[in-house]
Write a protein that holds these residues in place. Structure first.
Motif, PDB file in Angstrom:
ATOM      1  N   SER A  23       0.842  -1.207   0.000  1.00 58.78           N
ATOM      2  CA  SER A  23       0.000   0.000   0.000  1.00 58.78           C
ATOM      3  C   SER A  23       0.877   1.256   0.000  1.00 58.78           C
ATOM      4  O   SER A  23       0.461   2.312  -0.499  1.00 58.78           O
ATOM      5  N   THR A  24       2.070   1.152   0.556  1.00 58.37           N
ATOM      6  CA  THR A  24       2.995   2.290   0.532  1.00 58.37           C
ATOM      7  C   THR A  24       3.392   2.603  -0.913  1.00 58.37           C
ATOM      8  O   THR A  24       3.439   3.766  -1.328  1.00 58.37           O
ATOM      9  N   VAL A  25       3.656   1.538  -1.666  1.00 57.07           N
ATOM     10  CA  VAL A  25       3.994   1.719  -3.084  1.00 57.07           C
ATOM     11  C   VAL A  25       2.781   2.291  -3.823  1.00 57.07           C
ATOM     12  O   VAL A  25       2.916   3.206  -4.658  1.00 57.07           O
ATOM     13  N   ALA A  26       1.604   1.752  -3.490  1.00 56.77           N
ATOM     14  CA  ALA A  26       0.373   2.256  -4.121  1.00 56.77           C
ATOM     15  C   ALA A  26       0.208   3.745  -3.803  1.00 56.77           C
ATOM     16  O   ALA A  26      -0.170   4.542  -4.687  1.00 56.77           O
ATOM     17  N   ALA A  27       0.504   4.121  -2.559  1.00 61.25           N
ATOM     18  CA  ALA A  27       0.355   5.528  -2.160  1.00 61.25           C
ATOM     19  C   ALA A  27       1.338   6.420  -2.918  1.00 61.25           C
ATOM     20  O   ALA A  27       0.994   7.543  -3.323  1.00 61.25           O
ATOM     21  N   LEU A  28       2.549   5.922  -3.148  1.00 61.19           N
ATOM     22  CA  LEU A  28       3.546   6.690  -3.898  1.00 61.19           C
ATOM     23  C   LEU A  28       3.087   6.878  -5.355  1.00 61.19           C
ATOM     24  O   LEU A  28       3.118   8.005  -5.891  1.00 61.19           O
ATOM     25  N   ALA A  29       2.640   5.776  -5.947  1.00 58.05           N
ATOM     26  CA  ALA A  29       2.157   5.852  -7.338  1.00 58.05           C
ATOM     27  C   ALA A  29       0.944   6.771  -7.426  1.00 58.05           C
ATOM     28  O   ALA A  29       0.800   7.548  -8.379  1.00 58.05           O
ATOM     29  N   PHE A  30       0.114   6.708  -6.409  1.00 58.20           N
ATOM     30  CA  PHE A  30      -1.091   7.529  -6.328  1.00 58.20           C
ATOM     31  C   PHE A  30      -0.711   9.021  -6.266  1.00 58.20           C
ATOM     32  O   PHE A  30      -1.277   9.854  -6.976  1.00 58.20           O
ATOM     33  N   LEU A  31       0.294   9.326  -5.444  1.00 59.56           N
ATOM     34  CA  LEU A  31       0.763  10.719  -5.332  1.00 59.56           C
ATOM     35  C   LEU A  31       1.302  11.203  -6.673  1.00 59.56           C
ATOM     36  O   LEU A  31       0.954  12.303  -7.141  1.00 59.56           O
ATOM     37  N   LEU A  32       2.133  10.398  -7.303  1.00 61.71           N
ATOM     38  CA  LEU A  32       2.722  10.807  -8.585  1.00 61.71           C
ATOM     39  C   LEU A  32       1.655  10.922  -9.663  1.00 61.71           C
ATOM     40  O   LEU A  32       1.771  11.733 -10.591  1.00 61.71           O
ATOM     41  N   SER A  33       0.606  10.144  -9.526  1.00 63.91           N
ATOM     42  CA  SER A  33      -0.491  10.153 -10.500  1.00 63.91           C
ATOM     43  C   SER A  33      -1.216  11.500 -10.525  1.00 63.91           C
ATOM     44  O   SER A  33      -1.767  11.904 -11.557  1.00 63.91           O
ATOM     45  N   VAL A  34      -1.191  12.164  -9.370  1.00 62.27           N
ATOM     46  CA  VAL A  34      -1.870  13.474  -9.268  1.00 62.27           C
ATOM     47  C   VAL A  34      -1.198  14.508 -10.178  1.00 62.27           C
ATOM     48  O   VAL A  34      -1.848  15.400 -10.728  1.00 62.27           O
ATOM     49  N   PHE A  35       0.121  14.382 -10.348  1.00 61.42           N
ATOM     50  CA  PHE A  35       0.884  15.392 -11.078  1.00 61.42           C
ATOM     51  C   PHE A  35       0.968  15.139 -12.590  1.00 61.42           C
ATOM     52  O   PHE A  35       1.575  15.918 -13.304  1.00 61.42           O
ATOM     53  N   ALA A  36       0.406  14.032 -13.051  1.00 60.86           N
ATOM     54  CA  ALA A  36       0.601  13.681 -14.470  1.00 60.86           C
ATOM     55  C   ALA A  36      -0.724  13.668 -15.229  1.00 60.86           C
ATOM     56  O   ALA A  36      -1.797  13.531 -14.636  1.00 60.86           O
ATOM     57  N   ASP A  37      -0.598  13.809 -16.516  1.00 59.63           N
ATOM     58  CA  ASP A  37      -1.790  13.766 -17.361  1.00 59.63           C
ATOM     59  C   ASP A  37      -1.888  12.475 -18.162  1.00 59.63           C
ATOM     60  O   ASP A  37      -2.801  12.298 -18.949  1.00 59.63           O
ATOM     61  N   ASN A  38      -0.895  11.635 -18.027  1.00 56.65           N
ATOM     62  CA  ASN A  38      -1.048  10.272 -18.559  1.00 56.65           C
ATOM     63  C   ASN A  38      -0.365   9.299 -17.599  1.00 56.65           C
ATOM     64  O   ASN A  38       0.525   9.691 -16.834  1.00 56.65           O
ATOM     65  N   SER A  39      -0.794   8.056 -17.660  1.00 55.27           N
ATOM     66  CA  SER A  39      -0.396   7.127 -16.594  1.00 55.27           C
ATOM     67  C   SER A  39       1.022   6.572 -16.728  1.00 55.27           C
ATOM     68  O   SER A  39       1.564   6.047 -15.765  1.00 55.27           O
ATOM     69  N   ILE A  40       1.629   6.711 -17.918  1.00 54.60           N
ATOM     70  CA  ILE A  40       2.988   6.160 -18.110  1.00 54.60           C
ATOM     71  C   ILE A  40       3.972   6.802 -17.127  1.00 54.60           C
ATOM     72  O   ILE A  40       4.762   6.101 -16.494  1.00 54.60           O
ATOM     73  N   GLY A  41       3.903   8.118 -17.007  1.00 55.74           N
ATOM     74  CA  GLY A  41       4.846   8.861 -16.155  1.00 55.74           C
ATOM     75  C   GLY A  41       4.845   8.361 -14.719  1.00 55.74           C
ATOM     76  O   GLY A  41       5.889   7.907 -14.204  1.00 55.74           O
ATOM     77  N   PRO A  42       3.682   8.384 -14.031  1.00 55.18           N
ATOM     78  CA  PRO A  42       3.683   7.925 -12.637  1.00 55.18           C
ATOM     79  C   PRO A  42       4.051   6.457 -12.479  1.00 55.18           C
ATOM     80  O   PRO A  42       4.731   6.094 -11.513  1.00 55.18           O
ATOM     81  N   ILE A  43       3.657   5.622 -13.438  1.00 57.15           N
ATOM     82  CA  ILE A  43       3.984   4.181 -13.318  1.00 57.15           C
ATOM     83  C   ILE A  43       5.500   3.988 -13.415  1.00 57.15           C
ATOM     84  O   ILE A  43       6.117   3.357 -12.554  1.00 57.15           O
ATOM     85  N   VAL A  44       6.100   4.597 -14.464  1.00 52.69           N
ATOM     86  CA  VAL A  44       7.551   4.433 -14.661  1.00 52.69           C
ATOM     87  C   VAL A  44       8.323   5.084 -13.505  1.00 52.69           C
ATOM     88  O   VAL A  44       9.306   4.528 -13.008  1.00 52.69           O
ATOM     89  N   SER A  45       7.840   6.256 -13.062  1.00 49.16           N
ATOM     90  CA  SER A  45       8.531   6.945 -11.952  1.00 49.16           C
ATOM     91  C   SER A  45       8.482   6.103 -10.688  1.00 49.16           C
ATOM     92  O   SER A  45       9.496   5.949  -9.983  1.00 49.16           O
ATOM     93  N   THR A  46       7.316   5.529 -10.391  1.00 43.77           N
ATOM     94  CA  THR A  46       7.191   4.697  -9.172  1.00 43.77           C
ATOM     95  C   THR A  46       8.131   3.500  -9.263  1.00 43.77           C
ATOM     96  O   THR A  46       8.864   3.201  -8.305  1.00 43.77           O
ATOM     97  N   ILE A  47       8.108   2.835 -10.422  1.00 45.58           N
ATOM     98  CA  ILE A  47       8.970   1.654 -10.595  1.00 45.58           C
ATOM     99  C   ILE A  47      10.439   2.050 -10.400  1.00 45.58           C
ATOM    100  O   ILE A  47      11.190   1.363  -9.698  1.00 45.58           O
TER     101      ILE A  47
END
Lengths: 232, 293
Positions: free
Chosen positions: B182-206
């Motif tokens: 869930s910590t990883v999910a929360a990080l991806a979730f936070l990064l998702s707020v700043f992006a307009d497409n999902s590739i950015g937050p997914i790759v950044s989280t990974i």
């Protein structure tokens, strides 16, 4: 003055008898034969016991084990409810094995083990290629019991077995066996185990260390027959 | 709240790509199980090579379902965070990408509640992944390999746990893994707020998870006591702590005990703080965000 010489003579004789080997002490090979005959009363046994393992790099719980023996040299320690790591030497360096080989037997005097006076006998294998290099037996002569055996092997260091007797003394079967043996260093790369590091300081054992296995026998079933399949 | 949550879960589980991680996990687990079924002895011989000279090792008994599940978790709990990021990183950025985010925020639901619902949906997805993993890794391994005492190879110690003492540790470990993922999910979730497409937050989280995992495994004295204790990746492995038993004065393991429970709870606390921090930062940023898409 006339009593001085007889008194001196008696003192010298008494002193000489105290220092010389006991005239009643048996020859080591005779003693060994008697011990062997005592052990030969037991053709087979099945025993239950509790095994405690004390090895610096092993953290295992106490185990309820069954020990099977069948003459001449079959021995198996089995944990029916789980896994038990049995030291190799506990099975291969059994007393029955030791007493059955071809050895040169040497008298090494006397000593004390566990409060009992013992005869020390050394066994040197006659086969130059044998893995066993030297074995020292500490025998309680009046009771014809081996209380301790120290065996040095070519490949696996020194094993020591200490035995205490009680309920099954008549069969020369121990109530308690403490087996001490050499262990190698145990270490796996952290990248392989991915251990959780909780931040605490770990006591890394100084290697190589000695391991100890204690076997407390609870009951024996003697000479009732043990199937050969048990040992496979 | 419940209606919103159901709606979010419907959106998540309607997408075919949601099921990719489930398929990937099943494939990885089955491959590991097959490998260990046919060549598990080689694996054990490697792990126990320094014991085999001194002890008679019953390899066939040691290779049992409990150990296989542990090996699988050991391997997968490094990869699963990446799979969690696939959904959590998409949950807001995906809406922005599809142009539905603006229509979502004009509904009479506060942005805070909207984000909380989306985060809960991500957590439920994470739990579903873990339950799937538990079913395959633990139950299937128990069926395929049977059960017995469990042997665990650590860096300097080999641990044995009685079979009757194992299952509760798995439940505790899966519970802990839920928080860790869930910590990883929360990080991806936070990064998702700043992006307009999902590739950015997914790759950044990974990328963040990979880099921080490498940093967590490195041993640099100064950094070990300063930075490392605060990296969330250092605490994600604490599920393993449930498999480490305390020992008595003679070195024997005491069944039913955990070697360092306070440390596990401390790690759990750090992860919960991260979750609260990430989600709060996401909410604060989202509330300030000018949504144009």
């Amino acid at each position: 003055m006339k009593y001085l010489f007889p008194i001196l003579f008696l003192c010298v004789v008494a002193s000489a008898r105290a220092q010389a080997p006991d005239a009643r002490a048996q020859a080591p090979d005779v003693l060994l034969q008697k011990v062997r005959a005592r052990l030969d009363q037991v053709n087979d046994y099945q025993a239950t016991g509790i095994m405690k393992t004390n090895v610096p790099f092993l953290k295992v719980p106490e185990a309820q084990v069954t020990i099977y023996f069948k003459r001449p040299d079959k021995l198996k320690i089995r944990n029916d409810k789980g896994i038990s790591l049995v030291p190799r030497g506990a099975v291969t360096i059994s007393l029955n094995n030791l007493l059955r080989g071809a050895y040169t037997v040497l008298d090494a005097g006397s000593d004390t083990t566990g409060g009992h006076k013992v005869r020390v006998i050394k066994l040197l294998p006659q086969d130059d290629n044998a893995d066993l290099v030297l074995s020292t037996l500490y025998i309680d002569e009046p009771r014809l019991l081996i209380l301790k055996a120290r065996t040095t092997t070519r490949e696996n260091g020194t094993y020591e077995v200490e035995m205490s007797y009680g309920k099954y003394l008549a069969y020369a079967l121990p109530d308690r066996v403490i087996f001490t043996f050499n262990t190698k260093d145990y270490k796996l790369p952290k990248g392989l185990t991915f251990d959780y590091d909780d931040g605490s300081k770990k006591n890394t054992p100084a290697a190589p260390a000695r391991g100890k296995v204690e076997l407390d026998y609870q009951s024996y079933s003697i000479n009732k027959g043990v199937q050969d399949s048990v040992f496979q | 709240m419940w209606t919103l949550l159901r709606l979010e879960l419907f959106k998540i589980f309607r997408r075919p790509r949601t099921y990719i991680p489930f398929g990937a996990i099943a494939a990885m687990i089955l491959i590991i199980q097959l490998g260990l079924k046919f060549d598990g002895r080689s694996y054990l011989e490697l792990m126990m090579s320094s014991l085999s000279d001194s002890f008679l090792i019953p390899y066939n008994m040691i290779m049992n379902g409990y150990l296989v599940a542990f090996v699988i978790l050991n391997t997968l709990l490094i990869q699963v965070p990446l799979l969690v990021a696939l959904v959590a990183g998409d949950i807001i950025a995906g809406e922005a990408n599809m142009g539905t985010l603006r229509s979502l925020v004009i509904r009479p639901v506060s942005r805070t509640r909207l984000l909380l619902v989306k985060f809960y949906a991500s957590v439920i997805y994470t739990v579903a992944l873990l339950v799937w993993m538990a079913l395959l890794a633990l139950l299937l391994s128990m069926l395929l390999f049977g059960t017995n005492d469990m042997m665990i190879a650590r860096n300097t110690v080999m641990e044995q746990i009685r079979s009757s003492d194992v299952l509760w540790r798995y439940f505790a470990a899966f519970g802990y893994a839920t928080v860790a993922l869930s910590t990883v999910a929360a990080l991806a979730f936070l990064l998702s707020v700043f992006a307009d497409n999902s590739i950015g937050p997914i790759v950044s989280t990974i990328s963040i998870v990979i880099v921080l995992t490498i940093l967590s495994e490195m041993r640099i004295p100064l950094y070990d006591n300063t930075v490392k204790p605060w990296l969330f990746t250092s605490h994600m492995l604490a599920w393993k702590g449930f498999f480490y038993s305390r020992s008595d004065g003679q070195g024997a393991a005491i069944p039913g005990t955990v070697e360092n429970l306070p440390a596990i709870l401390r790690s759990l606390g750090v992860l919960l703080l991260y979750i609260v921090g990430f989600v709060t930062a996401a909410i604060v940023s989202f509330k300030k965000k000018d949504i144009l898409s």
